[in-house]
Design a protein around this motif. Sequence first.
Motif, PDB file in Angstrom:
ATOM      1  N   VAL A 135      20.189 112.844  47.969  1.00  0.00           N
ATOM      2  CA  VAL A 135      18.990 112.768  48.800  1.00  0.00           C
ATOM      3  C   VAL A 135      19.154 111.579  49.735  1.00  0.00           C
ATOM      4  N   LEU A 137      17.168 109.644  52.089  1.00  0.00           N
ATOM      5  CA  LEU A 137      15.728 109.531  52.336  1.00  0.00           C
ATOM      6  C   LEU A 137      15.374 109.700  53.810  1.00  0.00           C
ATOM      7  N   ASP A 138      14.305 110.453  54.027  1.00  0.00           N
ATOM      8  CA  ASP A 138      13.768 110.731  55.357  1.00  0.00           C
ATOM      9  C   ASP A 138      14.764 111.432  56.274  1.00  0.00           C
ATOM     10  N   ILE A 141      18.571 116.649  52.207  1.00  0.00           N
ATOM     11  CA  ILE A 141      18.915 116.788  50.789  1.00  0.00           C
ATOM     12  C   ILE A 141      20.110 117.724  50.709  1.00  0.00           C
ATOM     13  N   MET A 155      14.951 117.528  56.343  1.00  0.00           N
ATOM     14  CA  MET A 155      13.551 117.131  56.131  1.00  0.00           C
ATOM     15  C   MET A 155      12.591 117.978  56.952  1.00  0.00           C
ATOM     16  N   LYS A 161       5.753 114.597  53.617  1.00  0.00           N
ATOM     17  CA  LYS A 161       6.531 113.695  52.759  1.00  0.00           C
ATOM     18  C   LYS A 161       6.141 113.866  51.297  1.00  0.00           C
ATOM     19  N   CYS A 164       8.032 116.762  49.942  1.00  0.00           N
ATOM     20  CA  CYS A 164       9.416 116.341  49.737  1.00  0.00           C
ATOM     21  C   CYS A 164       9.540 115.539  48.443  1.00  0.00           C
ATOM     22  N   GLY A 165       8.624 114.620  48.217  1.00  0.00           N
ATOM     23  CA  GLY A 165       8.640 113.821  46.995  1.00  0.00           C
ATOM     24  C   GLY A 165       8.475 114.682  45.753  1.00  0.00           C
ATOM     25  N   ILE A 168      11.783 116.480  45.158  1.00  0.00           N
ATOM     26  CA  ILE A 168      12.803 115.593  44.572  1.00  0.00           C
ATOM     27  C   ILE A 168      12.544 115.409  43.083  1.00  0.00           C
ATOM     28  N   ILE A 180      19.738 108.991  45.105  1.00  0.00           N
ATOM     29  CA  ILE A 180      18.856 108.642  46.214  1.00  0.00           C
ATOM     30  C   ILE A 180      19.622 107.640  47.082  1.00  0.00           C
ATOM     31  N   TYR A 182      19.731 105.549  50.772  1.00  0.00           N
ATOM     32  CA  TYR A 182      18.951 105.097  51.916  1.00  0.00           C
ATOM     33  C   TYR A 182      19.770 105.300  53.173  1.00  0.00           C
ATOM     34  N   LYS A 183      19.137 105.848  54.201  1.00  0.00           N
ATOM     35  CA  LYS A 183      19.822 106.158  55.453  1.00  0.00           C
ATOM     36  C   LYS A 183      20.351 104.893  56.101  1.00  0.00           C
TER      37      LYS A 183
END
Length: 184
Positions: A135, A137-138, A141, A155, A161, A164-165, A168, A180, A182-183
Amino acid sequence: MNFKFNIILTDEDYYAFNDFCAFRSPHGKKQILGYRIFLTILIALIYGIYLLSSNYSVGDFLMIIPLTVVLVVLQITFKPLCRALTKNHVRTLEKKGKKLYSPMAEMEFFDDMFVEATPDIRSEIKYSLVERVSVILDNVIYIHVNQATAFIIPMSAFESKEQCGEFIEFLRLKIQKVDIIYKK
């Protein structure tokens, strides 16, 4: 049915998936490290063979400078070169009329499996066959069934959101490895 998504993918989504697999996935990171080590050993072997077949003059020992420069250039340009080769490969296949992904799909998630339906094929996958979920995030997936194949859920497929949560959390209950990320 717990979740249903309409997926629309672009070439950029597919390039991003390949980039992720090559440079950010656990398998890809190991593979890139292996290639970098191989390049270093190859240059060292070339220099060693050259040195053994020489007269051991000062010039022979100074030959390490250009070989080191070549190694550094190869290490610096390795990722951009891999990315360019991937994009070129995808474009070549597209010109031949072969897409490596389906631009449109519908995915449904049930308690024991999920189903992806594209215009050409319908796949039913049990959660036990999923290797891992990544995943970002933002962003996206990836549901990996092996090291090179994944189902991509951008997304934009989610209504919110919160949905999405919830999705997940649903995946965490069904699949052991959910990373998870982070971008960047």
